[in-house]
Design a protein around this motif. Sequence first.
Motif, short mmCIF file in Angstrom:
data_model
loop_
_atom_site.label_atom_id
_atom_site.label_comp_id
_atom_site.label_asym_id
_atom_site.label_seq_id
_atom_site.Cartn_x
_atom_site.Cartn_y
_atom_site.Cartn_z
N THR A 77 49.92 19.81 35.71
CA THR A 77 50.95 20.80 36.03
C THR A 77 50.35 22.20 36.04
O THR A 77 49.13 22.37 35.99
CB THR A 77 52.12 20.68 35.03
OG1 THR A 77 53.25 21.40 35.53
CG2 THR A 77 51.76 21.18 33.65
N GLY A 78 51.21 23.22 36.06
CA GLY A 78 50.72 24.59 36.06
C GLY A 78 51.80 25.58 36.46
O GLY A 78 52.99 25.27 36.46
N VAL A 79 51.36 26.76 36.81
CA VAL A 79 52.28 27.82 37.20
C VAL A 79 51.59 28.72 38.22
O VAL A 79 50.38 28.96 38.14
CB VAL A 79 52.75 28.64 35.97
CG1 VAL A 79 51.59 29.27 35.24
CG2 VAL A 79 53.77 29.68 36.37
N THR A 80 52.35 29.17 39.20
CA THR A 80 51.88 30.09 40.23
C THR A 80 52.72 31.35 40.19
O THR A 80 53.95 31.28 40.05
CB THR A 80 51.96 29.43 41.62
OG1 THR A 80 51.04 28.34 41.68
CG2 THR A 80 51.65 30.43 42.73
N ALA A 81 52.06 32.49 40.30
CA ALA A 81 52.74 33.79 40.24
C ALA A 81 52.53 34.55 41.55
O ALA A 81 51.41 34.59 42.07
CB ALA A 81 52.22 34.62 39.08
N ILE A 82 53.59 35.15 42.04
CA ILE A 82 53.54 36.02 43.22
C ILE A 82 54.11 37.37 42.82
O ILE A 82 55.25 37.45 42.35
CB ILE A 82 54.33 35.44 44.40
CG1 ILE A 82 53.84 34.03 44.76
CG2 ILE A 82 54.25 36.36 45.62
CD1 ILE A 82 54.66 32.92 44.16
N LEU A 83 53.33 38.43 42.99
CA LEU A 83 53.78 39.77 42.66
C LEU A 83 53.87 40.60 43.93
O LEU A 83 52.86 40.77 44.63
CB LEU A 83 52.84 40.44 41.66
CG LEU A 83 52.82 39.83 40.26
CD1 LEU A 83 51.82 38.69 40.16
CD2 LEU A 83 52.49 40.89 39.20
N PRO A 84 55.05 41.13 44.27
CA PRO A 84 55.23 41.83 45.54
C PRO A 84 54.34 43.06 45.71
O PRO A 84 53.90 43.34 46.82
CB PRO A 84 56.71 42.22 45.51
CG PRO A 84 57.35 41.18 44.65
CD PRO A 84 56.33 40.90 43.58
N ARG A 85 54.10 43.79 44.63
CA ARG A 85 53.24 44.98 44.70
C ARG A 85 52.19 44.94 43.59
O ARG A 85 51.84 45.97 43.01
CB ARG A 85 54.08 46.26 44.57
CG ARG A 85 55.19 46.42 45.60
CD ARG A 85 55.77 47.81 45.53
NE ARG A 85 57.04 47.94 46.20
CZ ARG A 85 57.19 48.16 47.52
NH1 ARG A 85 56.13 48.25 48.29
NH2 ARG A 85 58.41 48.28 48.04
N GLY A 86 51.67 43.77 43.31
CA GLY A 86 50.71 43.66 42.23
C GLY A 86 51.35 44.03 40.91
O GLY A 86 52.53 43.72 40.66
#
Length: 403
Positions: A77-86
Motif C-alpha cells: 500500500t502507500g500514499v500519493t500527495a498532489i500539491l497545487p502550488r507546492g
Amino acid sequence: MHITKTILPLSCGWLLFFFTTASAQSAGYRARDYGIPFDGAPGPFNAITDVPGVTVGHTTLISGNGPLVKGKGPVRTGVTAILPRGTTFDPVYANWYTLNGNGDMTGTHWITESGFLETPILITNTGSVGTVRDAAWQWMDQHHYYTPFYHDYWYAYPVVAETYDGIFNDINGQHVRKEDVFHALDSAHGGSVEEGGVGGGTGMMCYGFKGGIGTASRVLDKSAGGYTVGVLVQCNHGSREQLTIAGVPVGKALRDTLPYSIDKQPLGLASTPPREETGSIIVVLATDAPLLPGQLKRLAQRIPLGVTRTGGIGGNGSGDIFIVFSTANPHAFSNTENRTVTTLPNDHINALFTATVEATEEAIVNALFAGRTLTGINGNTVYGLPTAAVIRILRQYNRIPTK
C-alpha cells in the motif's frame, strides 16, 4: 521519485524500518513510447506536473509475504500527495464530480460551498483515509499551510481519496502512518512522476491487470490559449473484458490470458466468477487555464468520457470520483478582502474539454503500462499488462504500423 518502506527482521527479533529511493520510470515503459496513437500534444513530462507549480510525492509500503496476518502483513500500500502550488499556501479555485459514489473523497463539501481547494490532495487505500486525513492536518499545522481567521486559529478539511487494495494488502492493519504521509508531502516535486504500483497505487488492479498511478498532460494550441491540462489517476477499476486501448477491444483479446488469482483461485474471464467493476478510480486534474469553480465542474464532468475511452462504465461497485483545480489567478483567495480575477469565456472552453478527455485516457493506459506483476496476501497475484501482446493486437487493428 518514490520511497519504498521496506521492513526487515533483525536477529534480535525487532523490526528495522528504512527508506530507499527509486528513480523515476525510465523511458520506454510509457504507452506513447510504444507508438500507441493518442490524440493531442503532451507537455514536456506528459504529467500533471506540466502545470506549473504542481508537485507530486509518493510513499510506497511493501513488506512481507505469505498468509495474511492482520496487523502485520503482508503490506502492499502507500500514499500519493498532489500539491497545487507546492509548499506555498495559496488556495486554488476547484470543484469535483462523482460518476459513481461507491468510494470516498473527504473535504469536498467545503469545496462545493467555497469554490476553493485549501489543502493538498492525498490518495491512499480505503482503510487509511482517516489516518491520512489527520496526518495532513498535522502537516498543514506544522508548515503553516493555512490562513488564520483570528490570530493563529485556523481550520481546513483535507482532501483525501481512496481506492481499495485489500485483495493484496493487509488493509485492516492500517499500515499507512503519519510519517508516511509527511514523507509523501515533503518529497513532492515537479518533473517526472513515477507510475504504476507506487504510492497509493501500490496494491491496485485495473481491468484485471496491475494498475495504480498514471499521469498525462495536454498543451493547447496557442490559438486556444496555450493552456496546459494535467491529469493523475489512481486506477483500480474495470473488468478484463472492458479494456480498450486506442479504440481497440484489447481486453476481449486478452481475456483468457494471465488470469489473476485470489485465495489460490484463478479469476480470469475464462473462469467463473469474473471480478467485474468492483474497484474504483480517482482522477485529479490540474490546469493553468483561468477557470471559475462552475467552469471547473464542467471539466470534471468530462473526465468520465476519458475513462469510458478505456472501457470503464462506472459500475455499481466502483467509486469514480474526480477533482479539478486551476492554478491561474494566484492570490485570489482571501478571508477579508475583495479580489479581481481573470476568467475564460465559456465559448473558449471546448479545447479544455478535449484535453481533459485525452489526458484522462492516456493517464489510465500509462498506469497499466507501468504496472508490474504483484503478489500480496495469501499469494494473491495480479499480472502486469502483457505489453508485447497489446502491441501485437493493436497492429492487427492497424493502430500501430507493422515493422
